[in-house]
Design an enzyme around this catalytic site. Structure first.
Site, mmCIF file in Angstrom:
data_model
loop_
_atom_site.group_PDB
_atom_site.id
_atom_site.type_symbol
_atom_site.label_atom_id
_atom_site.label_comp_id
_atom_site.label_asym_id
_atom_site.label_seq_id
_atom_site.Cartn_x
_atom_site.Cartn_y
_atom_site.Cartn_z
ATOM 1 N N CYS A 78 62.206 55.909 34.154
ATOM 2 C CA CYS A 78 61.751 54.552 33.838
ATOM 3 C C CYS A 78 61.257 54.429 32.404
ATOM 4 O O CYS A 78 60.884 53.339 31.966
ATOM 5 C CB CYS A 78 60.648 54.135 34.809
ATOM 6 S SG CYS A 78 61.240 53.890 36.496
ATOM 7 N N LYS A 80 64.185 52.260 28.841
ATOM 8 C CA LYS A 80 64.525 50.851 29.021
ATOM 9 C C LYS A 80 64.182 50.093 27.751
ATOM 10 O O LYS A 80 63.510 50.616 26.856
ATOM 11 C CB LYS A 80 63.785 50.256 30.217
ATOM 12 C CG LYS A 80 62.268 50.327 30.126
ATOM 13 C CD LYS A 80 61.606 49.548 31.249
ATOM 14 C CE LYS A 80 61.851 50.162 32.594
ATOM 15 N NZ LYS A 80 61.177 49.437 33.687
ATOM 16 N N GLY A 123 59.817 37.393 36.781
ATOM 17 C CA GLY A 123 58.367 37.490 36.697
ATOM 18 C C GLY A 123 57.715 38.262 37.809
ATOM 19 O O GLY A 123 56.585 38.710 37.663
ATOM 20 N N ASP A 124 58.373 38.433 38.946
ATOM 21 C CA ASP A 124 57.780 39.235 40.011
ATOM 22 C C ASP A 124 58.605 40.502 40.191
ATOM 23 O O ASP A 124 59.622 40.706 39.533
ATOM 24 C CB ASP A 124 57.684 38.443 41.320
ATOM 25 C CG ASP A 124 56.308 38.603 41.969
ATOM 26 O OD1 ASP A 124 55.955 39.753 42.274
ATOM 27 O OD2 ASP A 124 55.600 37.592 42.129
ATOM 28 N N ASP A 125 58.154 41.385 41.103
ATOM 29 C CA ASP A 125 58.844 42.657 41.271
ATOM 30 C C ASP A 125 60.223 42.489 41.882
ATOM 31 O O ASP A 125 61.117 43.302 41.648
ATOM 32 C CB ASP A 125 57.996 43.597 42.138
ATOM 33 C CG ASP A 125 56.750 44.060 41.396
ATOM 34 O OD1 ASP A 125 56.901 44.790 40.406
ATOM 35 O OD2 ASP A 125 55.638 43.676 41.800
ATOM 36 N N ASP A 170 67.518 48.028 39.728
ATOM 37 C CA ASP A 170 66.860 48.956 38.813
ATOM 38 C C ASP A 170 67.839 50.074 38.479
ATOM 39 O O ASP A 170 68.688 50.439 39.307
ATOM 40 C CB ASP A 170 65.596 49.551 39.448
ATOM 41 C CG ASP A 170 64.519 49.856 38.412
ATOM 42 O OD1 ASP A 170 64.883 50.270 37.300
ATOM 43 O OD2 ASP A 170 63.331 49.667 38.723
ATOM 44 N N HIS A 214 79.553 51.288 42.686
ATOM 45 C CA HIS A 214 80.525 51.271 41.598
ATOM 46 C C HIS A 214 80.254 52.462 40.692
ATOM 47 O O HIS A 214 79.099 52.877 40.516
ATOM 48 C CB HIS A 214 80.391 49.966 40.806
ATOM 49 C CG HIS A 214 81.370 49.844 39.673
ATOM 50 N ND1 HIS A 214 82.708 49.620 39.872
ATOM 51 C CD2 HIS A 214 81.190 49.924 38.325
ATOM 52 C CE1 HIS A 214 83.323 49.558 38.694
ATOM 53 N NE2 HIS A 214 82.420 49.739 37.749
ATOM 54 N N ASP A 239 54.032 47.231 41.483
ATOM 55 C CA ASP A 239 54.159 48.681 41.337
ATOM 56 C C ASP A 239 54.098 49.031 39.859
ATOM 57 O O ASP A 239 54.416 48.225 38.987
ATOM 58 C CB ASP A 239 55.421 49.230 42.013
ATOM 59 C CG ASP A 239 56.713 48.750 41.383
ATOM 60 O OD1 ASP A 239 56.683 47.748 40.650
ATOM 61 O OD2 ASP A 239 57.758 49.365 41.641
#
Length: 729
Positions: free
Chosen positions: A397, A400, A427-429, A446, A520, A607
């Site tokens: 993570c 990015k 704006g939210d998870d 993700d 994919h 999170d």
């Protein structure tokens, strides 16, 4: 993670393999991809174990940390027990993950003790092998002894003799008066040694009050006694040092073996009839030198030959023959910083022999110990920079686009057309979408580039991380699509890489009853794994980032520090035990934490991932128009994170997080870098009513989130002021 050349798999971190790794670090082998399979990150140097028993060395002084050594050698590390070798298929079965295929492989896995299956041995005796288990257990067993304990050591070889003398000296130094009894089925102790050595040991044992019981064949061990064919020996502690036997990995593998069950090898250290498989140390026996005993000195001397022959095999060149010496310097630790030295028929006893052994042993361990107990480099190898190791961008993570650039790009997009089915999007998870029947579904995506060279681990962590967004919204993940970018287009290497990666993905999803319904693949420079996950709310209300109320307690469920630890691991600057802990943390699902958050009436939840705690917290506070007071002393940290941050090590994404965090929070806390450390598969951060916080933390810890803690309190917002304040209670 470009797949090039032949794949060499080293199974075990024994005395020979650590030499192979050190030589690869000093002189890399082009087009040779190396993987080290370990059941634990540290190896214990057997030569210093008697000194540990005597109290001369600490546990840390015996250990050789294989993980940083492997990293400096450019090797991938797989922390999983090997179960079986299939030499025909050239694969290694591992526990709870797919088999590893190899082009070349080597076994340096040691041995266990002979006679462990006798009645009562496993239940009551302290076995000297595996050595790590013996070392870890010894102090506890000794602490249970009384003032005049009866101790029986089974085994008349060098190990049994050394244990008798070193236990006697250690206990007497503690004011304990032990009664030591050695038992062996042979006519004399040290049957393979010269008469002068045997006689001297018998004389010294008599002086020290150590009874030597010969021709005593043990038939069982009881809780308070050792039973032989003809006698019963009372025992408060039985130490089992009866000689070497093959471990289960060797027993379960269909390989050529001698009568004792050890792998047969040629003088080139290749397994008989299997030229692509090598074996060294206690797990192997030379066909043309069956007299070689199971002693660490031979594994040490095999190391340079193994290193050269693995390189030669990779290049298709001629291999060297290893010829073991019949006469070598034998050093037997007698405790009290005295030792017996024997070579060429000469025997001497005294402190000089002990200091010689101490110098030899310490020098060996020092050559392979790259980090000290605090994680600081020892200088055993040049620094990564001095060795020309390039600075690499972090994966996971921490790989990015920066938060500010992302936010600016999103604001420049035209407004999306109205869609009444979209409840929440940016704006939210996760996005919330309703169907015509009023059912809410959650959607998230993700992806990250590989943070290491173990594709199974990368795939599994990627899946755990992806479904976490659904849990953070109070949902239940149901279906997933995977996207995998491979550095190989076709052929066996691409197939194996995809298999390992998707097996890791499935290992995470299957455990959560999430179906992988498609995906994919594409080709690129490196391994990248992504998942699109859909879930539902099972009829419950969602959890949002907004909703925290002044007075609520802030709960963090996982320790922080994955970013700096993974960055250090890439350079070989993270201790193996630290790496093992960070892997366990990344693999832990947030499912249980989400259930507990809902049970304790969480008012807001998110999170903590790549943008770091400061950014994710600031987004939560901004959404709820509130502020917070953080208790820095309460922040749980992964082992090693604080030490590494204090040395200046940072994830490559850390500076972007610091800028974004300062912008959102209205303050910059450069003195507290953990706030900006990018987390890969981090924990949940949620607010609960203050009166329920203690019970909530207790429930999280009972569920397995052992690092969970209350880290702050929600306060009212301060328009134009800082989003949060810091305290150190």
């Amino acid at each position: 993670m470009a797949v090039v050349g032949k794949h060499l798999v080293l199974v075990g971190g024994g005395h020979a393999h650590i030499q192979v790794l050190r030589r690869l670090a000093m002189r890399p082998e082009a087009k040779l991809r190396v993987t080290v399979v370990l059941d634990r990150p540290e190896a214990v140097y057997s030569g210093m174990v008697p000194g540990f028993v005597a109290g001369d060395y600490s546990r840390e002084e015996l250990a050789i940390d294989v993980v940083p050594l492997a990293r400096r050698a450019g090797a991938a590390v797989v922390l999983a027990p090997a179960l079986r070798i299939d030499a025909k298929e050239k694969s290694i079965a591992l526990r709870e993950r797919p088999a590893l295929r190899y082009d070349l492989a080597s076994l340096d896995v040691g041995s266990t003790v002979r006679g462990r299956s006798l009645p009562g041995v496993a239940e009551h005796a302290l076995c000297t092998r595996p050595i790590v288990s013996f070392v870890d257990e010894l102090d506890r067993r000794m602490a249970e002894l009384g003032k005049t304990p009866r101790i029986v050591v089974v085994g008349g070889g060098a190990a049994g003799v050394e244990l008798c003398f070193t236990l006697e000296s250690r206990l007497r130094s503690l004011g304990i008066q032990p009664q030591l009894q050695l038992l062996t089925g042979d006519k004399r102790c040290l049957a393979s040694y010269d008469e002068d050595v045997r006689s001297r040991i018998e004389e010294l044992a008599d002086r020290r009050g150590i009874a030597l019981g010969t021709e005593e064949l043990v038939v069982r061990v009881e809780a308070d006694a050792v039973i032989t064919e003809s006698n019963r020996f009372p025992a408060d502690l039985c130490v089992w040092a009866s000689g070497a036997a093959p471990i289960s990995l060797i027993e379960e593998s269909a390989l050529p073996k001698d009568e004792a069950g050890f792998v047969r090898i040629a003088s080139t250290l290749q397994v008989v009839d299997h030229p692509d498989l090598f074996a060294v140390g206690d797990c192997a026996q030379l066909d043309d030198a069956p007299w070689v005993p199971k002693a660490g000195v031979y594994a040490v001397r095999q190391g340079p030959f193994l290193s050269d022959n693995l390189r030669a095999a990779a290049r298709g060149r001629r291999l060297r023959s290893y010829r073991p010496q019949r006469d070598f310097l034998s050093l037997i630790n007698l405790g009290n910083r005295r030792a017996l030295a024997a070579k060429w028929g000469r025997v001497s006893v005294g402190r000089s022999a002990w200091f010689l052994k101490d110098r030899i042993d310490r020098r060996f361990v020092r050559r392979f110990s790259l980090l000290d107990g605090l994680g600081a480099p020892t200088g055993a190898l040049p620094s990564p920079e001095e060795m020309g190791m390039e600075e690499m961008e972090c994966g996971g993570c921490a790989a990015k686009l920066g938060g500010d650039a992302l936010a600016r790009a999103l604001t420049r997009l035209p407004e999306a057309p109205p869609d009444p089915s979209v409840v929440k999007s940016l704006g939210d998870d996760a996005a919330w979408v309703t169907s015509d029947k009023g059912e809410t579904t959650l959607h998230t995506v993700d992806a990250f580039r590989a943070f290491g060279d173990d594709p199974w681990l990368v795939g599994r962590v990627a899946a755990v991380n992806s479904i976490s967004d659904i849990y953070a919204c109070g949902g239940r993940p149901r279906h997933a699509l995977a996207w995998v970018q491979l550095p190989e287009r076709e052929g066996p290497a691409a197939e194996e890489l995809l298999l390992q990666t998707l097996s890791g993905v499935r290992a995470a999803l299957d455990a959560e009853q999430v179906s992988l319904v498609g995906g994919h693949t594409t080709h690129g420079d490196e391994l990248v794994v992504g998942l699109s996950v859909a879930g539902d709310l099972a009829g419950l209300a969602p959890l949002a980032k907004s909703g925290a109320r002044p007075g609520d307690a802030l709960i963090l469920t996982k320790a922080l520090g994955t970013g700096v630890l993974l960055a250090a691991d890439m350079k070989g600057l993270a201790r193996g035990v630290w790496y093992r802990e960070v892997v366990a943390s990344m693999l832990r699902s947030n499912a249980g934490a989400a259930r507990i958050a809902r049970r304790f009436e969480a008012t807001a939840c998110t999170d903590v991932s790549g943008f770091g705690l400061a950014v994710h917290l600031s987004e939560m506070l901004e959404a709820g128009e509130v502020g917070a007071v953080l208790d820095l002393a309460a922040f749980p940290l992964l082992d090693g994170a604080r030490e590494l941050l204090e040395t200046g090590i940072r994830s490559t994404f850390h500076p972007q997080n610091e800028l974004r965090g300062a912008s959102l929070a209205g303050r910059k806390d450069a003195d507290h870098p953990i706030l900006y450390d990018p987390q890969t598969s981090g924990g949940l951060l949620f607010a609960v009513p203050a009166e329920r916080a203690a019970d909530c933390v207790a429930a999280l810890r009972a569920e397995g989130d052992c690092a969970a803690n209350r880290v702050g309190t929600i306060r009212g917002g301060s328009p134009g002021g800082a989003r949060y304040d810091l305290s150190s209670s």
